[in-house]
Motif scaffolding. Sequence first.
Motif, PDB file in Angstrom:
ATOM      1  N   GLN A 104     -14.611  25.864  32.935  1.00 46.35           N
ATOM      2  CA  GLN A 104     -15.245  26.896  33.740  1.00 46.35           C
ATOM      3  C   GLN A 104     -15.100  28.251  33.045  1.00 46.35           C
ATOM      4  O   GLN A 104     -14.019  28.607  32.567  1.00 46.35           O
ATOM      5  N   THR A 136     -11.201  21.798  38.771  1.00 47.19           N
ATOM      6  CA  THR A 136     -12.439  21.187  38.292  1.00 47.19           C
ATOM      7  C   THR A 136     -12.069  19.924  37.532  1.00 47.19           C
ATOM      8  O   THR A 136     -11.299  19.976  36.565  1.00 47.19           O
ATOM      9  N   THR A 151     -15.084  29.392  38.487  1.00 41.70           N
ATOM     10  CA  THR A 151     -14.565  28.434  39.463  1.00 41.70           C
ATOM     11  C   THR A 151     -14.792  28.900  40.888  1.00 41.70           C
ATOM     12  O   THR A 151     -14.938  28.090  41.803  1.00 41.70           O
ATOM     13  N   THR A 153     -18.193  16.879  34.110  1.00 41.58           N
ATOM     14  CA  THR A 153     -17.302  17.394  35.149  1.00 41.58           C
ATOM     15  C   THR A 153     -17.917  16.970  36.477  1.00 41.58           C
ATOM     16  O   THR A 153     -19.058  17.311  36.771  1.00 41.58           O
ATOM     17  N   GLN A 175     -15.356  19.608  41.979  1.00 42.08           N
ATOM     18  CA  GLN A 175     -14.710  20.918  42.005  1.00 42.08           C
ATOM     19  C   GLN A 175     -14.269  21.241  43.424  1.00 42.08           C
ATOM     20  O   GLN A 175     -15.014  21.040  44.383  1.00 42.08           O
ATOM     21  N   ILE A 201     -20.724  22.545  37.959  1.00 43.03           N
ATOM     22  CA  ILE A 201     -20.353  21.255  37.379  1.00 43.03           C
ATOM     23  C   ILE A 201     -21.567  20.430  36.943  1.00 43.03           C
ATOM     24  O   ILE A 201     -21.403  19.449  36.223  1.00 43.03           O
TER      25      ILE A 201
END
Length: 436
Positions: free
Chosen positions: A120, A360, A172, A332, A335, A181
Motif C-alpha cells: 500500500q 492488507t 491503507t 492482494t 484489507q 487491492i
Amino acid sequence: MPALLKNPLHASLLLALFGVVAHAPASAQEDSPYLFGDWGGKRTALADRGVSFEFGHTSETARNRSGGQRELTRYTDQWKLGAVVDLDKTWGWTGSAFQVMFTHRGGDNLGADAGIGNNQLIQEVYGRGQTWHLTVFALSQDLFGGKANLRIGRLPVGEDFAGFSCDFMSLTFCGAPPGNIAGDYWVNWPTSQWAARIKLDTGADTYLKLGAYQLNPKYVDDAYAKRNGWKPDFPSGTTGALIPVEFGWTPKLGGRPGSYKIGGWYSNAGGADLFYDRTGQPRALTGGDALHRGSRYGGFLSFQQQLSGESGRNGASVFLNLTQADRNTSSTDRQIAVGVTYKGVFQRPNDYVGLAFGATHAGPRAADHQRLFNRLHPQSAAPVKDGNEYVTELFYNWSPIASVSLRPNLQYIRHPGGTDANRDALILGLKTNIDF
C-alpha cells in the motif's frame, strides 16, 4: 520534523505556504473554506447562477527513518481543478447538473525509491502516471421526483461505490478500499472511465446503487495516461464491464451522523490466474501463459459513526472498512482497516487527530506460485508474500485558517509486502491541503 525540512523542495513549499497564510486577504483569515475568499462576492454570485468551482492542492512528503534499502525523503503532490454547473439554474433543466474535474499528479514514490517493499502506498496521492487526468466528466439527473438519480459520463468507481475519505496519508486508510487491492480494474481517483450509475432512495435514510463501468487496460496504463489521460476519449481495447452494487444506511444515532455500507462487484472481463497455466498445470512448472479466469468479484463493508460531540462539528468518530477480493486473480486479496478521529482538539474547531490500524493480505495463490517457483528455480528465488502488511498511522491536523491544513504524521509498516523478508519501516510524513 527536522528530517523532512532537510528536503529543500519541501522547505521552500512550507515557507511559501506560511507566506500565503500570512498575506491572505482578511476574508480568508476568518472561516472561509477558500484561501482567496469569495473573490469580492463574485464566487457567491456565480454560485447563485449555478456555477461553482473547486481548486485545490495536496502535497505529501515522507521520509523513512528505518526500513527499506536506503533512507530517503520523497515529495509528491496533486492539483485539482473543477467546476459544477447546476443546469436547473442555468438552463431550467430540472434536477440536472454537470461536473468536470481535472487532476494533475507529480512527484516521487518513497516506497519504491527507498526499496521498502510495501504493498500500500505510503503517499496515497502518488500514482496513475504522474500527469494530467480527466477525473470526472459527468451529467447527473434526478428522476421520479427526486427518488432516484442517474449519473453518466467519465467517472472513477470510488466516486460512488465504497467511498471513503483521505484524511490519512497511507493508502491503507484512503479512498474506496476495493481500488486499493484490485486497482488493476477497480479504478479510483484520479483515473476515470465511461460509466453509468443509478441511485434509488429506498427509505428516509437508505439507498441502493447499481453501476456499470467500462473496463479497458489503457485507463490504468501510465504510458497511455501521459499522452491521453486528460482527454474524454473512448479508446479501443475494451474487455468488459465492472458491475458494482451498494446498499447504504445513513442514520443519525443519538443525533449524530453515521454511514453504513455493504456491497460487492462483478467483472465479466476476468483476469489471469495466479497459479495455473492455460492447460491447468502450475505456471511455475511449465512457464506457460496464465489461465484466463472468466470473471472477478469481491465484496465490502464500510461503517462510519460519530460517537460524541456536536453533530458534524466536533467529537470522536470511528470507522471500519473490510474488503475481500477473489483469490484466484488478486495478488492482494483482503484489507481490513479500523480507526478513530477526534475533531476540535484544544478547542480549535478545525484541528483534529486520527489514529488507524490496517492489514492488507497477500493472496495465497500468488504465494503458492512463488513457493513452487523457488523450489524449482533456487537461483532465481524471491521472497514469498503470504501474510499481512500491517500499517499504523497517527496524525495531527493543524489548520491555521479553515482553508489550509498541515498534517504531520507517523506511519509504522510491519512486514511490508506481507513478508518478513522486508524490514519494518518507520515513516515521518507531512500532508498539506489548500483549498483556493
